[in-house]
Design a protein around this motif. Sequence first.
Motif, PDB file in Angstrom:
ATOM      1  N   LYS A   1       0.458  -1.229   0.129  1.00 43.90           N
ATOM      2  CA  LYS A   1       0.259   0.019   0.059  1.00 43.90           C
ATOM      3  C   LYS A   1       0.755   1.454  -0.197  1.00 43.90           C
ATOM      4  CE  LYS A   1      -3.890   1.670   2.304  1.00 43.90           C
ATOM      5  NZ  LYS A   1      -5.080   1.109   3.231  1.00 43.90           N
ATOM      6  N   GLU A   2       1.655   1.442   0.818  1.00 48.78           N
ATOM      7  CA  GLU A   2       2.827   2.461   1.350  1.00 48.78           C
ATOM      8  C   GLU A   2       4.572   2.228   0.963  1.00 48.78           C
ATOM      9  OE1 GLU A   2       0.063   6.463   1.554  1.00 48.78           O
ATOM     10  OE2 GLU A   2       0.630   4.925   2.937  1.00 48.78           O
ATOM     11  N   ILE A   3       5.416   2.407   0.576  1.00 46.41           N
ATOM     12  CA  ILE A   3       6.835   2.253   1.532  1.00 46.41           C
ATOM     13  C   ILE A   3       7.335   3.770   1.139  1.00 46.41           C
ATOM     14  CG2 ILE A   3       8.907   1.286   1.142  1.00 46.41           C
ATOM     15  CD1 ILE A   3       7.116  -0.632  -1.010  1.00 46.41           C
ATOM     16  N   ILE A   4       8.018   3.882   2.843  1.00 44.96           N
ATOM     17  CA  ILE A   4       8.915   5.681   3.131  1.00 44.96           C
ATOM     18  C   ILE A   4       9.568   4.972   3.045  1.00 44.96           C
ATOM     19  CG2 ILE A   4       6.716   6.843   3.283  1.00 44.96           C
ATOM     20  CD1 ILE A   4       7.773   6.881   6.328  1.00 44.96           C
ATOM     21  N   PRO A   5      10.983   5.707   2.701  1.00 42.26           N
ATOM     22  CA  PRO A   5      12.463   5.359   2.885  1.00 42.26           C
ATOM     23  C   PRO A   5      12.359   6.107   4.546  1.00 42.26           C
ATOM     24  CG  PRO A   5      12.670   7.336   1.560  1.00 42.26           C
ATOM     25  CD  PRO A   5      11.253   7.198   2.102  1.00 42.26           C
ATOM     26  N   LEU A   6      12.713   4.951   5.369  1.00 41.32           N
ATOM     27  CA  LEU A   6      13.316   4.940   6.898  1.00 41.32           C
ATOM     28  C   LEU A   6      14.869   5.913   7.292  1.00 41.32           C
ATOM     29  CD1 LEU A   6      12.061   1.609   8.878  1.00 41.32           C
ATOM     30  CD2 LEU A   6      11.029   4.595   8.283  1.00 41.32           C
ATOM     31  N   GLY A   7      16.248   5.941   6.179  1.00 41.89           N
ATOM     32  CA  GLY A   7      17.489   5.580   6.096  1.00 41.89           C
ATOM     33  C   GLY A   7      17.868   4.712   6.349  1.00 41.89           C
ATOM     34  N   ASN A   8      19.681   4.752   6.435  1.00 39.39           N
ATOM     35  CA  ASN A   8      19.713   3.346   7.385  1.00 39.39           C
ATOM     36  C   ASN A   8      19.656   2.083   6.422  1.00 39.39           C
ATOM     37  OD1 ASN A   8      20.507   5.342   9.680  1.00 39.39           O
ATOM     38  ND2 ASN A   8      21.566   3.609  10.297  1.00 39.39           N
ATOM     39  N   LEU A   9      19.793   2.575   4.761  1.00 44.15           N
ATOM     40  CA  LEU A   9      19.125   1.836   4.124  1.00 44.15           C
ATOM     41  C   LEU A   9      17.962   0.673   4.404  1.00 44.15           C
ATOM     42  CD1 LEU A   9      22.370   1.210   2.069  1.00 44.15           C
ATOM     43  CD2 LEU A   9      21.191   2.582   1.846  1.00 44.15           C
TER      44      LEU A   9
ATOM     45  N   TYR B   1      13.056   0.500   4.988  1.00 43.76           N
ATOM     46  CA  TYR B   1      12.410   1.008   4.058  1.00 43.76           C
ATOM     47  C   TYR B   1      11.063   0.461   5.297  1.00 43.76           C
ATOM     48  CZ  TYR B   1      15.434   1.694   0.234  1.00 43.76           C
ATOM     49  OH  TYR B   1      15.840   2.045  -0.776  1.00 43.76           O
ATOM     50  N   ALA B   2      10.655   1.324   5.044  1.00 43.34           N
ATOM     51  CA  ALA B   2       9.153   1.157   6.264  1.00 43.34           C
ATOM     52  C   ALA B   2       7.620   1.061   4.704  1.00 43.34           C
ATOM     53  CB  ALA B   2       8.050   2.161   6.809  1.00 43.34           C
ATOM     54  N   VAL B   3       7.241  -0.572   5.391  1.00 37.75           N
ATOM     55  CA  VAL B   3       6.604  -1.183   3.802  1.00 37.75           C
ATOM     56  C   VAL B   3       5.174  -1.115   4.677  1.00 37.75           C
ATOM     57  CG1 VAL B   3       6.532  -2.736   2.329  1.00 37.75           C
ATOM     58  CG2 VAL B   3       8.519  -2.218   3.082  1.00 37.75           C
ATOM     59  N   ARG B   4       4.322  -0.575   3.822  1.00 35.36           N
ATOM     60  CA  ARG B   4       2.843  -0.765   4.389  1.00 35.36           C
ATOM     61  C   ARG B   4       1.466  -2.255   3.839  1.00 35.36           C
ATOM     62  NH1 ARG B   4      -2.535   3.092   6.335  1.00 35.36           N
ATOM     63  NH2 ARG B   4      -1.296   4.687   4.713  1.00 35.36           N
ATOM     64  N   ASN B   5       1.472  -3.028   4.328  1.00 35.95           N
ATOM     65  CA  ASN B   5       0.867  -3.865   3.773  1.00 35.95           C
ATOM     66  C   ASN B   5      -1.441  -3.274   3.731  1.00 35.95           C
ATOM     67  OD1 ASN B   5      -0.722  -4.386   5.871  1.00 35.95           O
ATOM     68  ND2 ASN B   5       0.330  -6.607   5.802  1.00 35.95           N
ATOM     69  N   LYS B   6      -2.311  -4.221   2.916  1.00 40.07           N
ATOM     70  CA  LYS B   6      -3.048  -3.650   2.477  1.00 40.07           C
ATOM     71  C   LYS B   6      -4.184  -4.252   4.332  1.00 40.07           C
ATOM     72  CE  LYS B   6      -3.571  -5.462  -2.023  1.00 40.07           C
ATOM     73  NZ  LYS B   6      -4.132  -6.076  -2.599  1.00 40.07           N
ATOM     74  N   ASP B   7      -3.700  -4.363   5.185  1.00 40.53           N
ATOM     75  CA  ASP B   7      -4.084  -4.358   6.578  1.00 40.53           C
ATOM     76  C   ASP B   7      -4.659  -2.882   7.223  1.00 40.53           C
ATOM     77  OD1 ASP B   7      -5.896  -6.518   5.638  1.00 40.53           O
ATOM     78  OD2 ASP B   7      -4.373  -7.669   6.290  1.00 40.53           O
ATOM     79  N   ASN B   8      -2.677  -2.548   6.896  1.00 36.37           N
ATOM     80  CA  ASN B   8      -2.201  -1.213   7.647  1.00 36.37           C
ATOM     81  C   ASN B   8      -1.256  -1.163   8.721  1.00 36.37           C
ATOM     82  OD1 ASN B   8      -3.617   1.006   5.844  1.00 36.37           O
ATOM     83  ND2 ASN B   8      -5.368   0.343   6.934  1.00 36.37           N
ATOM     84  N   LYS B   9      -0.956  -2.075   8.638  1.00 37.55           N
ATOM     85  CA  LYS B   9       0.130  -2.571   8.676  1.00 37.55           C
ATOM     86  C   LYS B   9       1.263  -2.776   8.491  1.00 37.55           C
ATOM     87  CE  LYS B   9      -1.950  -3.640  12.760  1.00 37.55           C
ATOM     88  NZ  LYS B   9      -2.086  -3.089  14.457  1.00 37.55           N
TER      89      LYS B   9
ATOM     90  N   SER C   1       3.707   1.664  12.638  1.00 42.14           N
ATOM     91  CA  SER C   1       3.806   3.205  11.628  1.00 42.14           C
ATOM     92  C   SER C   1       5.368   3.101  12.486  1.00 42.14           C
ATOM     93  CB  SER C   1       3.493   4.564  12.140  1.00 42.14           C
ATOM     94  OG  SER C   1       3.481   4.463  13.621  1.00 42.14           O
ATOM     95  N   ILE C   2       6.001   3.774  11.897  1.00 41.78           N
ATOM     96  CA  ILE C   2       7.708   3.819  12.695  1.00 41.78           C
ATOM     97  C   ILE C   2       8.359   4.965  12.206  1.00 41.78           C
ATOM     98  CG2 ILE C   2      10.640   2.498  12.328  1.00 41.78           C
ATOM     99  CD1 ILE C   2       8.462   0.331  10.454  1.00 41.78           C
ATOM    100  N   SER C   3       9.337   5.583  12.696  1.00 38.69           N
ATOM    101  CA  SER C   3       9.869   6.652  12.925  1.00 38.69           C
ATOM    102  C   SER C   3      11.123   6.715  11.576  1.00 38.69           C
ATOM    103  CB  SER C   3      10.928   7.391  13.531  1.00 38.69           C
ATOM    104  OG  SER C   3      11.569   6.135  14.868  1.00 38.69           O
ATOM    105  N   PRO C   4      11.291   7.456  11.388  1.00 39.01           N
ATOM    106  CA  PRO C   4      12.729   7.342  10.565  1.00 39.01           C
ATOM    107  C   PRO C   4      13.879   6.951  11.500  1.00 39.01           C
ATOM    108  CG  PRO C   4      12.246   9.654  10.048  1.00 39.01           C
ATOM    109  CD  PRO C   4      11.323   9.123  11.382  1.00 39.01           C
TER     110      PRO C   4
END
Length: 716
Positions: free
Chosen positions: A175-183, A185-193, A211-214
């Motif tokens: 559903k979504e992916i964002i970079p967190l730094g230190n190589l 990634y935060a990856v969110r699935n269809k269940d919002n986890k 969710s996760i912080s950088p």
Amino acid sequence: MTTTLRMKHLFLLFNLTVFLFSFGFESIAGDPYKLFEDHGKQGLKNTEGNVVIPAKYESLGWSKGGLEVINNTIGYKTSEGWGLISLGNEIITEPEYMQIYPSGKRLLIAAKKGKISQREFLGAISTEGKIVLPFKYASITISDLRAIVSNKNGREYLYGVVDLGGKEIIPLSYKEIIPLGNLRYAVRNKDNKTAIYNDNGKQVVDFTLDSISPFKSGYAVVFQNHERGLVNTNGVMVSPIGSKDFDLTGEVPQKLDFNTWLILDQEQKEIDKFAFDDIEPVNEDYLQVYCNEKTWLIDSVGNALTPKNIDGLVYTPEGLVAFRKQQKWGVMTQDAKEVLSARFDSVYLSNDMIYCREKVGGVKKWSLYDVHGVKKSTQLYDNIGPETSYIYPVKKGEYWGFINRAGDEVIHCVYDEVTPVIDGYLMVKFHGEYGVIDKVGRWIVFPQPKFIKIINDDYYLELDRNLTNLKSFEEGTVYFTQNKVEVFDNYLLEYLSEGSVWKVDFEGRILNKPSGNEKYQEVRKPTEGFYPVKINGQYGFIDNQNRLRIANRYDDVGNFSEELAAIKLLGRWGFIDKRERIVVQPLYDWVSGFQDGLSIAETSSGMGLINAQGNKVSSFDYDSVYHENNGRYVIIKNGKKGLINKAGRLIVNPKYDELVDLGNGSVIVKKFNKYGVIDLHGVDVIPLIYDKLYFDEAHSHYLAMKKTEWKAVQLP
């Protein structure tokens, strides 16, 4: 600033894609190149004014705006599209792109139209014009040596990660992916986890997080409902989920646990211990707890009775609970049985019915449900008002009507305005005129221009500019006047222009028309059968038969209480009885009514207590005194609170910032920002060491809280 403050609503950031990188590349002061125009075309000059690129293009720069030079290249636009040109005026790519803009210092995002569809597909090219990523994506975000990409799948977008050769690292399934730094990634699935992946596509934390912080200095805060944990780049949970917050700004991560709550009996024995931000007693069976903007119900031993992912709870006398989750409202029972799911913009409960508002076709509409979650209204309304005599005002478009508890429209929505039902009748405005109907819509008073105010089922007022008519539904006009009137249960007060007041019954008779020079200038509500009145500028009392029982000889009067009334004479207050005998001489600047045989009085030296014989029963050096239901009095002196008893004896010295007399022989007090409990002799029962302290009357025990402090995380 804590990580929670920095990361609040982290997943709002998940909406940021490659489009973020398309803004802000505007020319700034000091740029070595400037645009110029010639015959409607754009070119580029350097700071010496020499032409670098001749003026023959529709635009120079980037399709999203800005004039940033990337590796000695810049975009150009012709009628055919966008291309890439060097500062040496060499065409690097033909104008074959729908858009082109920088992403970082070496790569450019470009778009081409699909061969079959007219949709734009994004790819990435180098400043040499070589294709780095193929033109097949809906969005691209360059992150180090990887790119977060998405494709449209029906109405949704699916995200993944590829390397800069186009090789898939993380499948385009999320559903979504964002970079967190230190190589990472935060990856969110269809269940919002959310899970954590490394840049090789390996999952290092499972899909259990909200969710996760950088990452910062090798650590990231992970969020799971109301709790937080700390994870390193290897996915190791160095501090397990369960804390309130973390701070990553220092050299060593800091941790804050939830506040410590103790359940104490009246002998200070610890009954139980909890960890929450806050606790509030709800009733004898439940407590409401709060943690990081989440709230839920627990029983007396700490068992959760409702889900822990609720944002707000509102209790009702009907025994139901309105709850808010993800900005939507629902209704459940106190044992967490769902009555209505959280799908409404707002809900409120009244008289065993639930009012619900939700968007339908983009418009907010109201419906009516019973306490079992059964929808009763058969139509959607723009507004539903409070129940009045077992029917509900409803608005459809611009017009009002009424439905019953079964949802039937018993009065059609045809009226401009409606009022609550009074003794079976209600005033309505119909085509700009006013009338009266009954509860089934039959006309009692046909529409006419004059405003109507219903008094009861026999009488109403008709207001015609400066004229007020008292009318009977059966017989018509009873009384009329041009003076201001005030309606009471069985009479009117008419305020005459010269200042007197007449009392008029509903048969039009003036009950207190004075004889001679007597004129009532004011009539107040009665107490103990006596009406305070003002005659010729002085106050006295009349009885129910309008007889002057206490002469109008006073500057002001109070109400009768415990057979005594306060009177003001020559600027001072005292008390008289119903035979107008002065029982307390007028010596005081202010007095309260008598309660339990005592009045609070004020002199120039301060406040204190007097009895019905006029004797002072306490000191008169207090700044304020107020009565408690248990018969004691809270005193305030120099901003500090204490207690005296009804005999005026000081039982708790005025030295506390806050004081709550529990009425059971114990007093909650606050001093130096700490709470404790003392007895009526001032002896400590619970020491003043707590940051919050409640008394749970239903269980006769105390809820005592100590705030936690930040401490260093013990790293492995």
